[in-house]
Design a protein around this motif. Structure first.
Motif, PDB file in Angstrom:
ATOM      1  N   GLU A   1       0.854  -1.184   0.000  1.00 56.73           N
ATOM      2  CA  GLU A   1       0.000   0.000   0.000  1.00 56.73           C
ATOM      3  C   GLU A   1       0.889   1.232   0.000  1.00 56.73           C
ATOM      4  O   GLU A   1       1.963   1.225   0.612  1.00 56.73           O
ATOM      5  CB  GLU A   1      -0.887   0.017   1.246  1.00 56.73           C
TER       6      GLU A   1
ATOM      7  N   ASP B   1       1.298   5.283   0.975  1.00 54.55           N
ATOM      8  CA  ASP B   1       0.745   6.309   1.845  1.00 54.55           C
ATOM      9  C   ASP B   1       0.734   7.669   1.162  1.00 54.55           C
ATOM     10  O   ASP B   1       0.160   8.614   1.674  1.00 54.55           O
ATOM     11  CB  ASP B   1       1.564   6.410   3.143  1.00 54.55           C
TER      12      ASP B   1
ATOM     13  N   ARG C   1      -9.676   1.830  -6.719  1.00 57.44           N
ATOM     14  CA  ARG C   1      -9.055   0.641  -6.130  1.00 57.44           C
ATOM     15  C   ARG C   1      -9.645  -0.592  -6.793  1.00 57.44           C
ATOM     16  O   ARG C   1     -10.806  -0.613  -7.184  1.00 57.44           O
ATOM     17  CB  ARG C   1      -9.321   0.599  -4.622  1.00 57.44           C
TER      18      ARG C   1
ATOM     19  N   PRO D   1      -4.185  -5.191  -2.091  1.00 56.37           N
ATOM     20  CA  PRO D   1      -3.115  -4.278  -1.678  1.00 56.37           C
ATOM     21  C   PRO D   1      -2.323  -3.707  -2.856  1.00 56.37           C
ATOM     22  O   PRO D   1      -1.829  -4.451  -3.708  1.00 56.37           O
ATOM     23  CB  PRO D   1      -2.218  -5.143  -0.791  1.00 56.37           C
ATOM     24  N   GLY D   2      -2.265  -2.372  -2.905  1.00 53.51           N
ATOM     25  CA  GLY D   2      -1.439  -1.676  -3.874  1.00 53.51           C
ATOM     26  C   GLY D   2      -1.898  -1.704  -5.314  1.00 53.51           C
ATOM     27  O   GLY D   2      -1.170  -1.271  -6.195  1.00 53.51           O
TER      28      GLY D   2
END
Length: 133
Positions: free
Chosen positions: A61, A63, A86, A96-97
């Motif tokens: 992820e 920030d 997302r 995730p990511g």
């Protein structure tokens, strides 16, 4: 048998998951990009996936603020703003990511830059790759 082997090899090589790797050194992450819908004509929306990974190659992820813009250097203009969303798995959990970049309109034929920007406070970084329509 030889034909089956050639078809299998072609299929494996044509299923490349990611086409470009963009490294954001200031943030110690890389962004692997692939096209869900390849840019082809000015009348068709392109859709890109971006998977962020850490230095070990594991999904991560971010920030930081992340954005993508399109720019045509020869003409001195861009396109409309892109939209990030997302990507969810089959249970509606965030992967995730992983992001989907939509609203990518390459409005003219020619060479375009896909500018990927990441920023956090006063630290910013822009990475660019080219697409020809």
């Amino acid at each position: 048998m030889k034909n089956i082997f050639l078809i299998l090899c072609f299929t494996l090589f044509s299923m490349t998951a990611f086409s470009d790797t963009i490294v954001f050194r200031s943030f110690a992450v890389k962004a692997l990009t692939s096209w869900e819908v390849k840019p082809s004509t000015p009348a068709k929306e392109a859709v890109m996936r971006v998977q962020f990974e850490d230095e070990r190659g594991l999904p991560v992820e971010i920030d930081s603020n992340f954005s993508v813009e399109l720019f045509m250097p020869q003409m001195g203009h861009g396109s409309g703003p892109t939209a990030l969303e997302r990507v969810l798995d089959s249970h509606d959990d965030i992967i995730p990511g992983l992001y989907r970049v939509k609203n990518m309109w390459f409005i003219m034929n020619g060479m375009w830059e896909v500018r990927m920007m990441m920023g956090e406070g006063s630290k910013t970084e822009t990475q660019v790759f080219q697409v020809t329509i």
